[in-house]
Design a protein around this motif. Structure first.
Motif, short mmCIF file in Angstrom:
data_model
loop_
_atom_site.label_atom_id
_atom_site.label_comp_id
_atom_site.label_asym_id
_atom_site.label_seq_id
_atom_site.Cartn_x
_atom_site.Cartn_y
_atom_site.Cartn_z
N MET A 1 7.73 15.83 -24.64
CA MET A 1 7.59 15.98 -23.21
C MET A 1 7.21 14.62 -22.63
SD MET A 1 5.12 18.64 -21.35
CE MET A 1 4.93 18.66 -19.63
N THR A 2 7.92 14.18 -21.63
CA THR A 2 7.60 12.90 -21.00
C THR A 2 6.97 13.15 -19.63
OG1 THR A 2 9.75 12.74 -19.95
CG2 THR A 2 9.54 11.76 -22.14
N PHE A 3 6.06 12.29 -19.31
CA PHE A 3 5.37 12.40 -18.03
C PHE A 3 5.99 11.42 -17.04
CE2 PHE A 3 2.21 13.88 -21.08
CZ PHE A 3 1.86 15.09 -20.49
N PRO A 4 5.96 11.74 -15.75
CA PRO A 4 6.52 10.82 -14.76
C PRO A 4 5.73 9.52 -14.71
CG PRO A 4 5.70 12.83 -13.71
CD PRO A 4 5.46 12.96 -15.17
N ASN A 5 6.39 8.51 -14.24
CA ASN A 5 5.77 7.20 -14.12
C ASN A 5 4.58 7.28 -13.16
OD1 ASN A 5 5.11 4.54 -13.60
ND2 ASN A 5 7.23 3.88 -13.37
N PRO A 6 3.39 6.83 -13.56
CA PRO A 6 2.22 6.90 -12.68
C PRO A 6 2.40 6.13 -11.37
CG PRO A 6 1.54 6.38 -14.91
CD PRO A 6 3.03 6.35 -14.88
N LEU A 7 3.18 5.06 -11.40
CA LEU A 7 3.41 4.31 -10.15
C LEU A 7 4.23 5.11 -9.15
CD1 LEU A 7 4.00 0.68 -11.43
CD2 LEU A 7 2.03 1.59 -10.19
N VAL A 8 5.13 5.93 -9.62
CA VAL A 8 5.92 6.77 -8.72
C VAL A 8 5.01 7.80 -8.05
CG1 VAL A 8 7.77 8.49 -8.63
CG2 VAL A 8 8.04 6.43 -10.04
N ILE A 9 4.13 8.39 -8.84
CA ILE A 9 3.18 9.37 -8.29
C ILE A 9 2.23 8.69 -7.31
CG2 ILE A 9 1.32 10.97 -8.85
CD1 ILE A 9 2.74 11.40 -11.56
N ALA A 10 1.72 7.52 -7.66
CA ALA A 10 0.81 6.79 -6.78
C ALA A 10 1.50 6.40 -5.48
CB ALA A 10 0.28 5.54 -7.49
N ALA A 11 2.76 6.00 -5.54
CA ALA A 11 3.51 5.64 -4.33
C ALA A 11 3.69 6.85 -3.42
CB ALA A 11 4.86 5.05 -4.70
N ALA A 12 3.92 8.01 -4.01
CA ALA A 12 4.05 9.23 -3.20
C ALA A 12 2.73 9.56 -2.51
CB ALA A 12 4.49 10.39 -4.08
N HIS A 13 1.63 9.41 -3.20
CA HIS A 13 0.32 9.65 -2.58
C HIS A 13 0.04 8.64 -1.48
CE1 HIS A 13 -1.18 12.95 -4.99
NE2 HIS A 13 -0.78 12.34 -6.10
N GLN A 14 0.41 7.38 -1.71
CA GLN A 14 0.21 6.35 -0.69
C GLN A 14 1.02 6.67 0.57
OE1 GLN A 14 -1.87 3.54 -0.94
NE2 GLN A 14 -1.47 3.57 1.25
N ASN A 16 1.88 9.64 1.57
CA ASN A 16 1.21 10.79 2.19
C ASN A 16 -0.01 10.33 2.99
OD1 ASN A 16 0.90 13.58 2.70
ND2 ASN A 16 -0.71 13.67 1.15
N ILE A 17 -0.79 9.40 2.43
CA ILE A 17 -1.95 8.86 3.14
C ILE A 17 -1.51 8.19 4.44
CG2 ILE A 17 -3.72 7.05 3.05
CD1 ILE A 17 -4.01 7.74 0.05
N ARG A 18 -0.45 7.40 4.37
CA ARG A 18 0.06 6.71 5.55
C ARG A 18 0.49 7.70 6.63
NH1 ARG A 18 2.73 3.08 2.67
NH2 ARG A 18 4.59 4.36 2.61
N ASP A 19 1.20 8.77 6.21
CA ASP A 19 1.66 9.78 7.16
C ASP A 19 0.48 10.49 7.82
OD1 ASP A 19 4.24 9.09 6.46
OD2 ASP A 19 4.54 10.83 5.13
N LEU A 20 -0.52 10.86 7.01
CA LEU A 20 -1.70 11.54 7.56
C LEU A 20 -2.49 10.62 8.49
CD1 LEU A 20 -2.92 13.46 4.40
CD2 LEU A 20 -1.81 14.42 6.43
N ARG A 21 -2.59 9.34 8.14
CA ARG A 21 -3.29 8.39 9.00
C ARG A 21 -2.58 8.27 10.35
NH1 ARG A 21 -2.82 2.98 6.75
NH2 ARG A 21 -0.92 2.99 7.98
N ASP A 22 -1.25 8.23 10.33
CA ASP A 22 -0.49 8.14 11.58
C ASP A 22 -0.74 9.36 12.46
OD1 ASP A 22 0.55 5.71 10.77
OD2 ASP A 22 2.47 6.57 10.11
N LYS A 23 -0.81 10.54 11.84
CA LYS A 23 -1.09 11.76 12.60
C LYS A 23 -2.50 11.73 13.18
CE LYS A 23 2.10 14.64 9.99
NZ LYS A 23 2.23 15.74 9.02
N MET A 24 -3.47 11.25 12.39
CA MET A 24 -4.85 11.16 12.87
C MET A 24 -4.96 10.19 14.03
SD MET A 24 -7.01 11.24 9.31
CE MET A 24 -8.45 10.61 10.09
#
Length: 88
Positions: A1-14, A16-24
């Protein structure tokens, strides 16, 4: 079983943070338009302040600042739930 690249997951979270900040920031802008120039007071208090500015701190809380009776230095009045509009 292979896990997704941590940088891809981190980029997705980043993103999401940017989108939420824009809404705030958009919501904080609406609060600014609604309150600046109005007379308010802290709930249960008698001092009336003219709102001159709003600031959003790092935790997302919008702090309201204003002048007592429209004169003097700008000071922290409170947050939105702590205030009430003074009717003319």
């Amino acid at each position: 079983m292979t896990f997704p690249n941590p940088l891809v997951i981190a980029a997705a979270h980043q993103k999401n943070i940017r989108d939420l900040r824009d809404k705030m920031q958009a919501d904080a802008g609406c609060i600014r338009q609604l309150l600046v120039g109005r007379d308010v007071r802290q709930r249960g208090m008698t001092n009336v302040y003219k709102v001159t500015e709003t600031r959003m701190n790092l935790s997302g809380v919008v702090e309201i600042r204003g002048k007592f009776k429209g004169k003097g230095r700008t000071k922290h009045i409170g947050t939105v739930p702590e205030l009430e509009i003074v009717e003319p």
